[in-house]
Design an enzyme around this catalytic site. Structure first.
Site, short mmCIF file in Angstrom:
data_model
loop_
_atom_site.label_atom_id
_atom_site.label_comp_id
_atom_site.label_asym_id
_atom_site.label_seq_id
_atom_site.Cartn_x
_atom_site.Cartn_y
_atom_site.Cartn_z
N CYS A 247 66.11 100.33 8.48
CA CYS A 247 65.93 99.98 7.06
C CYS A 247 65.21 98.64 6.99
CB CYS A 247 67.30 99.92 6.38
SG CYS A 247 67.19 99.79 4.58
N CYS B 189 58.65 104.32 -3.16
CA CYS B 189 59.37 103.06 -2.91
C CYS B 189 58.72 101.90 -3.66
CB CYS B 189 59.39 102.77 -1.41
SG CYS B 189 60.38 101.32 -0.97
#
Length: 435
Positions: free
Chosen positions: A159, A353
């Site tokens: 991440c 995103c």
């Protein structure tokens, strides 16, 4: 009547429960098991860590929302899944049987894999709301006594977006406090290059993020393996393509935030046939576990192979929209199973995103998230920050309202050509009459 249990009430689990309730007839029971009763919007944690949000602004008490939707709730949390018995052992000793189980636990944070890593030791984190609150206290101390800062993601991390976000958000907060000129910043990452993101880049993220780093006077070290973190000093090896150490770094710091590697939670880890060696859930194209076909999984807990070999281990992120596509596919597939039909839905695993940089940001669309892609686009600008703030408010509204996808969201995605499900092909049986 079937009983479907969702384990976990994060981004994937909460929306999963809502979609199952919408998908299934009222005679079927939906329950949620979670550690605690509050949903926390994790993407807001970097803002919490510099005081731009407080805890109450980014949390929702799920108990009344789930009750209103007719969804059972068990905030005791799970100690262990027992797939052979089709039951979940709760932390208070109770047990819940299920006909179908959706695992949406998110990850366990593997701080213990590196000496000195984590909020209980020498580095900060934005992975959990309580970590972000602790990071805010450390930020206040940094402003009072400025010094070197190290931000990044360690080996095995998957991440990377929050590490980039927090780097630039911290830069903006320090500029606002008029102390940025006394805070040298270094970005440390296991990625082979800036903007890799665990995805081999999206669009021109390499050039975009390198440019942002230069403009904000941030140095970086890629292919970084963090050996240990002492108080005030970090020991990092920079690995060459052949696997040998290119350079050893000793980085002084007064403030450090490093994202850890993830692994599966203790309730599922080590169950043969259910998980891989890291404890992530094995699933097929329908989000279904091959060994235990009554178990599905969505979100960060799902096992996904890396996109390619890298000098330092790099995982694959599970972004929000990708997770929502897993959720929609799973809801449809369980809906078909309770009707005696076979699963037919596959999530697109598309990624949309918004990475906020405090007063600007980078956006990207990857369709699908794992290359090769049909769409591979990225862009930057001040509009991204505004869009991220708007998305935070909108998503928290969805959670509070108990809705997974209002009609206007569905319409907007259709206009943009972004789908959650792959086109479902239904083949006629051999004895079906010709059209």
């Amino acid at each position: 009547m079937a009983h479907i249990v969702v384990l976990g009430a994060g981004l994937g689990g909460t929306i999963m429960a809502y979609e199952l309730r919408d998908e299934l007839a009222k005679e079927h029971k939906v329950s949620v098991v979670n550690n605690g009763s509050h949903y926390s919007f994790v993407p807001s944690n970097p803002w919490v860590a510099v005081g731009w949000r407080d805890k109450e602004a980014v949390e929702v008490d799920l108990a009344p929302v789930l009750a209103r939707r007719g969804i059972g709730f068990h905030p005791q949390g799970a100690r262990r899944i027992h797939p052979a018995e089709r039951s979940i052992e709760l932390n208070d000793g109770g047990r819940i049987p299920y006909d179908y189980l959706v695992i949406a636990t998110g990850p366990e944070l593997a701080f213990d894999e590196i000496e000195g890593l984590g909020p209980e030791h020498n580095t900060q984190s934005v992975c959990h709301i309580d970590h972000a609150l602790k990071a805010k206290a450390a930020f206040d101390a940094l402003v009072a006594r400025p010094g070197p800062v190290v931000i990044g993601a360690v080996q095995g991390a998957s991440c990377f977006g929050p590490a980039y976000e927090f780097t630039f958000i911290l830069d903006k907060a320090l500029r606002d406090a008029k102390v940025r000129d006394r805070v040298p910043m270094t970005f440390v990452t296991s990625e082979p290059y800036i903007g890799h993101l665990g995805l081999d880049g999206v669009g021109d993220t390499k050039a975009l993020l390198e440019s942002e780093m230069r403009q904000h006077h941030i140095k970086w070290i890629c292919n970084a393996k963090v050996d240990k973190v002492d108080l005030g000093k970090m020991f990092v090896q920079e690995i060459a393509d052949d696997g040998l150490v290119r350079q050893a770094h000793e980085l002084p710091y007064v403030y450090a935030m490093l994202l850890p590697a993830f692994r599966g939670v203790a309730a599922v880890r080590g169950i043969e046939g259910l998980t891989n060696p890291r404890g992530f859930i094995l699933v097929d194209k329908h989000q279904r576990n091959p060994a235990f076909p009554e178990i599905f999984a969505v979100g960060v807990c799902v096992a996904i192979s890396p996109v390619g070999k890298t000098p330092v281990p790099v995982g694959v992120p599970k972004t929000g929209f990708m997770i929502e596509s897993m959720v929609t596919a799973t809801a449809r597939n369980i809906g078909r199973l309770v009707k005696g039909e076979e699963p037919d839905a596959q999530g697109t695993w598309n990624a949309v995103c918004l990475a906020d940089f405090g007063d600007s940001g980078v956006a990207f669309v990857a369709q699908p998230q794992i290359p090769p892609r049909n769409v591979n686009w990225s862009s930057s600008g001040k509009w991204v920050h505004t869009a991220k703030v708007g998305f935070e408010k909108y998503f928290l509204h969805k959670i509070r309202a108990g809705k997974s996808e209002p009609f206007y969201e569905r319409l907007a995605l259709q206009v943009l050509g972004i789908d959650k499900l792959k086109q479902i092909k239904i083949e006629a049986s051999a004895d079906a009459p010709a059209a």
